[in-house]
Design an enzyme around this catalytic site. Structure first.
Site, PDB file in Angstrom:
ATOM      1  N   CYS A 114       0.823  -1.224   0.000  1.00 54.54           N
ATOM      2  CA  CYS A 114       0.000   0.000   0.000  1.00 54.54           C
ATOM      3  C   CYS A 114       0.849   1.263   0.000  1.00 54.54           C
ATOM      4  O   CYS A 114       0.402   2.312  -0.452  1.00 54.54           O
ATOM      5  CB  CYS A 114      -0.935   0.009   1.200  1.00 54.54           C
ATOM      6  SG  CYS A 114      -2.006  -1.418   1.225  1.00 54.54           S
ATOM      7  N   HIS A 259      -3.945   6.900   1.308  1.00 51.74           N
ATOM      8  CA  HIS A 259      -4.203   5.588   0.715  1.00 51.74           C
ATOM      9  C   HIS A 259      -5.624   5.178   1.073  1.00 51.74           C
ATOM     10  O   HIS A 259      -6.046   5.308   2.226  1.00 51.74           O
ATOM     11  CB  HIS A 259      -3.188   4.576   1.259  1.00 51.74           C
ATOM     12  CG  HIS A 259      -3.605   3.157   1.024  1.00 51.74           C
ATOM     13  ND1 HIS A 259      -3.955   2.690  -0.226  1.00 51.74           N
ATOM     14  CD2 HIS A 259      -3.753   2.112   1.878  1.00 51.74           C
ATOM     15  CE1 HIS A 259      -4.293   1.412  -0.125  1.00 51.74           C
ATOM     16  NE2 HIS A 259      -4.186   1.047   1.135  1.00 51.74           N
ATOM     17  N   ASN A 289     -10.109  -1.019  -2.054  1.00 56.10           N
ATOM     18  CA  ASN A 289      -8.685  -0.802  -1.769  1.00 56.10           C
ATOM     19  C   ASN A 289      -7.872  -1.374  -2.939  1.00 56.10           C
ATOM     20  O   ASN A 289      -7.810  -2.586  -3.119  1.00 56.10           O
ATOM     21  CB  ASN A 289      -8.331  -1.504  -0.455  1.00 56.10           C
ATOM     22  CG  ASN A 289      -6.869  -1.361  -0.066  1.00 56.10           C
ATOM     23  OD1 ASN A 289      -6.046  -0.943  -0.866  1.00 56.10           O
ATOM     24  ND2 ASN A 289      -6.555  -1.729   1.161  1.00 56.10           N
TER      25      ASN A 289
HETATM   26  O1  UT7 Z   1      -4.453  -1.283   2.762  1.00 59.05           O
HETATM   27  C1  UT7 Z   1      -4.015  -1.357   4.093  1.00 59.05           C
HETATM   28  C2  UT7 Z   1      -4.511  -2.579   4.706  1.00 59.05           C
HETATM   29  N1  UT7 Z   1      -5.867  -2.647   5.058  1.00 59.05           N
HETATM   30  C3  UT7 Z   1      -6.456  -1.871   5.969  1.00 59.05           C
HETATM   31  O2  UT7 Z   1      -5.983  -0.832   6.376  1.00 59.05           O
HETATM   32  C4  UT7 Z   1      -7.744  -2.365   6.570  1.00 59.05           C
HETATM   33  C5  UT7 Z   1      -7.731  -2.212   8.069  1.00 59.05           C
HETATM   34  N2  UT7 Z   1      -8.839  -2.835   8.741  1.00 59.05           N
HETATM   35  C6  UT7 Z   1     -10.136  -2.524   8.501  1.00 59.05           C
HETATM   36  O3  UT7 Z   1     -10.420  -1.707   7.648  1.00 59.05           O
HETATM   37  C7  UT7 Z   1     -11.208  -3.150   9.340  1.00 59.05           C
HETATM   38  O4  UT7 Z   1     -10.618  -3.788  10.442  1.00 59.05           O
HETATM   39  C8  UT7 Z   1     -12.085  -4.153   8.573  1.00 59.05           C
HETATM   40  C9  UT7 Z   1     -12.958  -3.416   7.542  1.00 59.05           C
HETATM   41  C10 UT7 Z   1     -11.227  -5.168   7.886  1.00 59.05           C
HETATM   42  C11 UT7 Z   1     -13.036  -4.873   9.539  1.00 59.05           C
HETATM   43  O5  UT7 Z   1     -13.806  -3.954  10.247  1.00 59.05           O
HETATM   44  P1  UT7 Z   1     -13.996  -4.126  11.818  1.00 59.05           P
HETATM   45  O6  UT7 Z   1     -14.972  -3.116  12.244  1.00 59.05           O
HETATM   46  O7  UT7 Z   1     -12.634  -4.102  12.445  1.00 59.05           O
HETATM   47  O8  UT7 Z   1     -14.675  -5.550  11.925  1.00 59.05           O
HETATM   48  P2  UT7 Z   1     -14.121  -6.841  12.647  1.00 59.05           P
HETATM   49  O9  UT7 Z   1     -12.929  -7.379  11.948  1.00 59.05           O
HETATM   50  O10 UT7 Z   1     -14.016  -6.548  14.087  1.00 59.05           O
HETATM   51  O11 UT7 Z   1     -15.300  -7.830  12.394  1.00 59.05           O
HETATM   52  C12 UT7 Z   1     -16.584  -7.610  12.955  1.00 59.05           C
HETATM   53  C13 UT7 Z   1     -17.487  -8.766  12.602  1.00 59.05           C
HETATM   54  C14 UT7 Z   1     -16.862 -10.121  12.863  1.00 59.05           C
HETATM   55  O12 UT7 Z   1     -17.853 -10.949  13.419  1.00 59.05           O
HETATM   56  P3  UT7 Z   1     -17.862 -11.239  14.982  1.00 59.05           P
HETATM   57  O13 UT7 Z   1     -16.566 -11.943  15.257  1.00 59.05           O
HETATM   58  O14 UT7 Z   1     -17.963  -9.907  15.644  1.00 59.05           O
HETATM   59  O15 UT7 Z   1     -19.062 -12.106  15.139  1.00 59.05           O
HETATM   60  C15 UT7 Z   1     -16.513 -10.629  11.475  1.00 59.05           C
HETATM   61  O16 UT7 Z   1     -16.557 -12.024  11.377  1.00 59.05           O
HETATM   62  O17 UT7 Z   1     -17.811  -8.721  11.204  1.00 59.05           O
HETATM   63  C16 UT7 Z   1     -17.595 -10.021  10.633  1.00 59.05           C
HETATM   64  N3  UT7 Z   1     -17.206  -9.861   9.228  1.00 59.05           N
HETATM   65  C17 UT7 Z   1     -18.107  -9.691   8.241  1.00 59.05           C
HETATM   66  N4  UT7 Z   1     -19.440  -9.652   8.246  1.00 59.05           N
HETATM   67  C18 UT7 Z   1     -20.053  -9.445   7.075  1.00 59.05           C
HETATM   68  C19 UT7 Z   1     -15.964  -9.829   8.697  1.00 59.05           C
HETATM   69  N5  UT7 Z   1     -16.047  -9.643   7.366  1.00 59.05           N
HETATM   70  C20 UT7 Z   1     -17.359  -9.566   7.068  1.00 59.05           C
HETATM   71  C21 UT7 Z   1     -18.057  -9.367   5.867  1.00 59.05           C
HETATM   72  N6  UT7 Z   1     -19.408  -9.312   5.921  1.00 59.05           N
HETATM   73  N7  UT7 Z   1     -17.446  -9.210   4.677  1.00 59.05           N
END
Ligand code: UT7
Length: 332
Positions: A114, A259, A289
């Site tokens: 990135c 980014h 992304n």
């Molecule tokens: O390019 C540089 C690299 N990337 C980034 O900078 C991304 C950095 N991270 C993020 O943007 C966020 O952490 C995410 C968008 C990846 C995730 O958002 P979050 O608010 O941190 O969600 P989470 O990982 O805490 O997940 C919340 C819930 C989980 O369920 P439980 O464990 O709470 O029951 C996941 O299993 O959302 C679930 N989940 C989804 N649900 C529906 C994960 N992916 C999905 C999905 N659809 N696609």
């Protein structure tokens, strides 16, 4: 003040196929609402089979060359940034060179994910400043969609990433004080496994086995929460380092191009920096992304929309796998 580097042309290209959140709902247990709320993404572009990062890079490069008003034969160096090259080796720099039909010239591949565009920009800047090269093509392109898992298991990654390419032409600036003022690069390899693709790896002997495929180690993996926390910390730090270096303050910044990893990250970075959100370029809703390509795509869109005027201060910042992070301070 010696020679400074100016961006004299930009271009971007995304493959025609638009994949909406609703399309993804049909493939995995996810929802448009979840994706929009957590990331701000509404759609992204995916290539058809047979298209590689070098193809997207080629199209973006043509547009940048055209915008710069130069002949492609004048390009004396190529830098290509991607984490998704067409082949394990060689990198896409030489492939872009061949596709453009440019005579043999140096072609360097940068692998900083990135942060790849800003790392590559920093390299290009040093070459122009030293007088070694006069017209550099810097292109960043990614094909992410071929190595994501479009099922419940892969939903955390599959919804976030998109395909695309962005390019710039770099030349010596004519006016004093114009162009890239400075670039600032950082890394911390203690976080390698927080966002990475473990295999294929030559550390596995042999590198390719059915067991590796069955273990899915070839898929990108991310500790989303930790990446998020670090991204909102490190990008402001990189911007502050750049502003301080140039004796500037956040109020001097006209456009911040972060980014595009997650719209929530961009908004939190803006809040931390104390910059009005109107000055922050955000297009992740339509592209997802696109890793190394996200900044040059956003820069090209912003320029073509007429938003960047001569004399504006443009600040780029990125964070990603490595971890690596970076900033560039540019006087337009
Ligand atoms: O390019 C540089 C690299 N990337 C980034 O900078 C991304 C950095 N991270 C993020 O943007 C966020 O952490 C995410 C968008 C990846 C995730 O958002 P979050 O608010 O941190 O969600 P989470 O990982 O805490 O997940 C919340 C819930 C989980 O369920 P439980 O464990 O709470 O029951 C996941 O299993 O959302 C679930 N989940 C989804 N649900 C529906 C994960 N992916 C999905 C999905 N659809 N696609």
């Amino acid at each position: 003040m010696g020679i400074q580097t100016k961006i004299t042309g930009t271009g971007h290209y995304v493959p025609p196929r638009v994949v909406t959140n609703f399309d993804l709902e049909k493939l995995m247990d996810t929802s448009d609402e979840w994706i929009r709320q957590r990331s701000g993404i509404q759609s992204r572009h995916h290539v058809e089979p047979g298209t590689g990062a070098s193809d997207l890079a080629y199209e973006a490069s043509l547009k940048a060359i055209n915008a710069a008003g130069i002949d492609k034969g004048e390009i004396d160096f190529i830098i290509a940034a991607t984490l998704s090259p067409d082949h394990y080796f060689p990198g896409i720099g030489v492939i872009v060179q061949a596709k453009l039909g440019i005579n043999p010239t140096g072609a360097l591949d940068v692998r900083n994910q990135c942060s790849g565009f800003i790392y590559a920009l920093s390299v290009a800047d040093q070459y122009i400043r030293s007088g070694m090269y006069k017209k550099i093509l810097l292109v960043a392109a990614e094909v992410q969609s071929s190595n994501l898992e479009f099922s419940d298991d892969g939903r955390d990654m599959a919804v976030l990433f998109g395909d695309g390419g962005g390019a710039v032409i770099l030349e010596p600036a004519e006016g004093q004080g114009q162009g890239i003022l400075s670039t600032h690069l950082f890394s911390d390899g203690n976080f390698v496994q927080e966002l990475w693709m473990d295999a294929p790896s030559p550390m596995d002997k042999p590198t390719f086995t059915h067991a590796i495929i069955d273990s899915k180690r070839y898929l990108p993996k991310m500790n989303g929460r930790n990446v998020f926390v670090n991204a909102v910390q490190r990008m402001p730090e990189a911007v502050w380092a750049g502003l301080e270096h140039n004796g500037l303050s956040i109020d001097d910044v006209d456009h911040l191009i972060p980014h595009q990893a997650n719209d929530r990250i961009s908004l939190m970075v803006a809040k931390k920096l104390g910059i009005p959100v109107e000055k922050v370029i955000r297009n992740i809703d339509r592209f997802g992304n696109t890793t190394a390509a996200s900044i040059p795509i956003a820069l090209d869109e912003t320029l073509r929309a007429g938003r960047i005027k001569e004399g504006d201060l443009v600040v780029l910042t990125a964070f990603g796998s490595g971890f690596t992070w970076a900033s560039a301070i540019i006087r337009w």
